[in-house]
Design an enzyme around this catalytic site. Structure first.
Site, PDB file in Angstrom:
ATOM      1  N   SER A   1      59.759 107.588  26.906  1.00  0.00           N
ATOM      2  CA  SER A   1      60.106 106.876  25.796  1.00  0.00           C
ATOM      3  C   SER A   1      61.134 107.835  25.371  1.00  0.00           C
ATOM      4  O   SER A   1      61.611 108.625  25.843  1.00  0.00           O
ATOM      5  CB  SER A   1      59.076 107.246  24.573  1.00  0.00           C
ATOM      6  OG  SER A   1      58.882 108.581  24.526  1.00  0.00           O
ATOM      7  N   CYS A  56      63.038  99.387  32.856  1.00  0.00           N
ATOM      8  CA  CYS A  56      63.885  99.692  31.750  1.00  0.00           C
ATOM      9  C   CYS A  56      65.003  98.528  31.744  1.00  0.00           C
ATOM     10  O   CYS A  56      65.730  98.590  30.689  1.00  0.00           O
ATOM     11  CB  CYS A  56      64.311 101.105  32.118  1.00  0.00           C
ATOM     12  SG  CYS A  56      65.407 101.144  33.563  1.00  0.00           S
ATOM     13  N   GLU A 158      60.892  98.745  22.035  1.00  0.00           N
ATOM     14  CA  GLU A 158      60.702  98.337  23.094  1.00  0.00           C
ATOM     15  C   GLU A 158      59.280  98.174  23.327  1.00  0.00           C
ATOM     16  O   GLU A 158      58.530  98.887  23.239  1.00  0.00           O
ATOM     17  CB  GLU A 158      61.139  99.452  24.182  1.00  0.00           C
ATOM     18  CG  GLU A 158      60.978  98.993  25.674  1.00  0.00           C
ATOM     19  CD  GLU A 158      61.538  99.942  26.431  1.00  0.00           C
ATOM     20  OE1 GLU A 158      61.875  99.777  27.718  1.00  0.00           O
ATOM     21  OE2 GLU A 158      61.282 101.036  26.297  1.00  0.00           O
TER      22      GLU A 158
END
Length: 273
Positions: A1, A56, A158
């Site tokens: 994170s 990602c 996210e």
């Protein structure tokens, strides 16, 4: 994170270390009215749902420009999602497999619930998916939201799962502003046949890696990889020359080889002569 990446960066640099710390992402795909929607739908399907969205460089946000583009893209995405096969990782026909853990599956499902509570329209709900014979597996079906707004938590954060969000824009300028103003700046893509629009987009968007008709803009290894804003902390990228720079220190050598046996005093101290 990004919170952990920032912590690692601050801690390392406070001790005089050079640090690369990669954080979160919320990559956007901008779809202009002239884009080839047949190709866009295929690209979005792989980029949003491939690897169960757990990467990602996934593309979890699509920004169609104009109502006609958005309506047609939505219709085609619903049909495309219906063709996707979720299966075990050893199934060669499966488009993607389970997510990493039961806890993460629950987290993704919770984000879907929050999205509904925030007022987004859940067009396709993958929470009830079960794979026959693997009912205890960490599977979740593809999900699609429409009407997502930039103030929503599910847009800001996210999700890291097979969830695609449609955020509608009226103009290209509005579409560019969305990824540019987002807290993450890892990757972004534009889908268009217009070279001028693509160049303007690439030059003006505030994101570290840009794809032009490339949904996941990961460059080959001899170029560099790295995002901006809260997607990456540090002053160098990974791979390529930047990667070499990160692992090396510069040594500068100044040398002179005078001729003869007598030293020339004019070289001892620099002068204007």
């Amino acid at each position: 994170s990004s919170d952990i990446a920032h912590y690692v960066y601050q801690t390392g640099t406070a001790h005089g270390k050079r640090v690369q710390a990669m954080g979160g992402a919320k990559n956007h795909g901008i779809v202009l009215p002239d884009a080839d929607l047949d190709q866009v739908v295929k690209d979005l399907s792989g980029a949003a749902f491939g690897s169960a969205g757990e990467r990602c460089m996934a593309l979890p946000v699509v920004v169609p420009v104009g109502k006609k583009t958005a309506d047609e893209l939505r219709e085609r995405m619903v049909a495309e999602i219906g063709t996707l096969k979720v299966g075990v990782s050893t199934d060669p026909d499966a488009h993607y497999g389970p997510v990493v853990s039961a806890q993460h599956r629950a987290k993704i499902a919770d984000y879907i619930r929050i999205g509904q509570e925030e007022g987004a329209e859940l067009v396709v709900d993958g929470r009830d998916f079960q794979l026959q014979g693997f009912e205890q597996g960490f599977f979740i079906g593809p999900s699609l939201f429409d009407g997502v707004k930039k103030g929503m938590k599910t847009y800001h954060e996210e999700i890291f799962g097979p969830v695609l969000q449609i955020v509608r824009a009226e103009t290209m300028e509005e579409a560019i502003a969305l990824p540019s103003e987002h807290q993450y700046g890892n990757g972004v893509a534009i889908f268009t046949r217009n070279g001028r629009a693509a160049r303007e987009f690439a030059a003006n968007v505030n994101v570290g890696m840009v794809g032009i008709n490339v949904p996941i803009p990961v460059p080959v290894a001899y170029h560099t990889f790295g995002g901006w804003k809260r997607s990456a902390f540090g002053d160098t990228n990974q791979h390529g020359v930047e990667g070499v720079k990160f692992y090396t220190k510069v040594k500068t050598v100044t040398a002179r080889w005078p001729e003869g046996d007598v030293a020339d005093s004019s070289f001892v101290i620099p002068t204007m002569k």
